[in-house]
Structure formats: structure tokens, C-alpha cells
Scaffold this motif. Structure first.
Motif, short mmCIF file in Angstrom:
data_model
loop_
_atom_site.label_atom_id
_atom_site.label_comp_id
_atom_site.label_asym_id
_atom_site.label_seq_id
_atom_site.Cartn_x
_atom_site.Cartn_y
_atom_site.Cartn_z
N ARG A 92 45.55 31.41 70.47
CA ARG A 92 45.89 32.40 69.45
C ARG A 92 44.64 32.71 68.63
O ARG A 92 44.10 31.83 67.97
CB ARG A 92 46.98 31.86 68.54
CG ARG A 92 48.30 31.73 69.27
CD ARG A 92 49.42 31.37 68.31
NE ARG A 92 50.67 31.34 69.02
CZ ARG A 92 51.21 30.24 69.51
NH1 ARG A 92 50.60 29.10 69.39
NH2 ARG A 92 52.37 30.31 70.14
N ALA A 93 44.24 33.93 68.70
CA ALA A 93 43.08 34.37 67.93
C ALA A 93 43.54 34.78 66.54
O ALA A 93 44.68 35.22 66.34
CB ALA A 93 42.39 35.54 68.63
N ALA A 94 42.67 34.64 65.60
CA ALA A 94 42.97 35.09 64.24
C ALA A 94 43.11 36.61 64.25
O ALA A 94 42.43 37.30 65.00
CB ALA A 94 41.86 34.68 63.29
#
Length: 81
Positions: free
Chosen positions: A22-24
Motif C-alpha cells: 500500500r503506497a501512501a
């Protein structure tokens, strides 16, 4: 004592066990809304575009974007004002 090294298969299994990465969320540039116009303008009239063009003539770098949630056109300026 030596440090154990993982095989390629072990590394792949380790990464897959961690689940999806999960990327910011991407940082959105600050925007200032100058004016809102309903999307249901009479045919042939573009009030949001006309307002933005007038702002650009006055030196304000305004542009029109669609806000789908409110079904309206927004005349915005990037950055804080």
C-alpha cells in the motif's frame, strides 16, 4: 555463526505473505476554488469557461475542473490564495 540466506523461492514467498503493498496517497496540490457553476447550464452556454477566461485576462491562472460528487464545474487556481 553465519547469517542464513534465503533462496529465491523463500524470498518470493516472504514477499507474497506480506500482502499487497500500500503506497501512501499522492499529495494533492493546494487549490483555491474561485467559483462553482452547476453542470446543467443551458445548451451553448459555458459560464464556468467564460468566468475562467475573464480571470485569465486579469492575470489569474484559473482553470475549470469537474466535481463529479456535486455535479458542478469549479473554477480553480492551483496554490493558496
Amino acid at each position: 555463526m553465519s547469517t542464513p540466506t534465503l533462496t529465491t523461492a523463500d524470498r518470493r514467498a516472504h514477499v507474497e505473505a506480506q500482502g499487497p503493498v500500500r503506497a501512501a496517497p499522492a499529495a494533492r496540490p493546494a487549490r483555491t476554488v474561485l467559483e462553482r457553476f452547476p453542470a446543467g447550464a443551458p445548451r451553448g452556454q459555458w459560464p464556468a469557461e467564460s468566468f475562467a477566461a475573464e480571470q485569465r485576462r486579469q492575470g489569474v491562472p484559473a482553470r475549470v475542473v469537474m466535481d463529479l460528487a456535486s455535479d458542478s464545474f469549479l473554477v480553480i487556481v492551483e496554490g493558496e490564495r
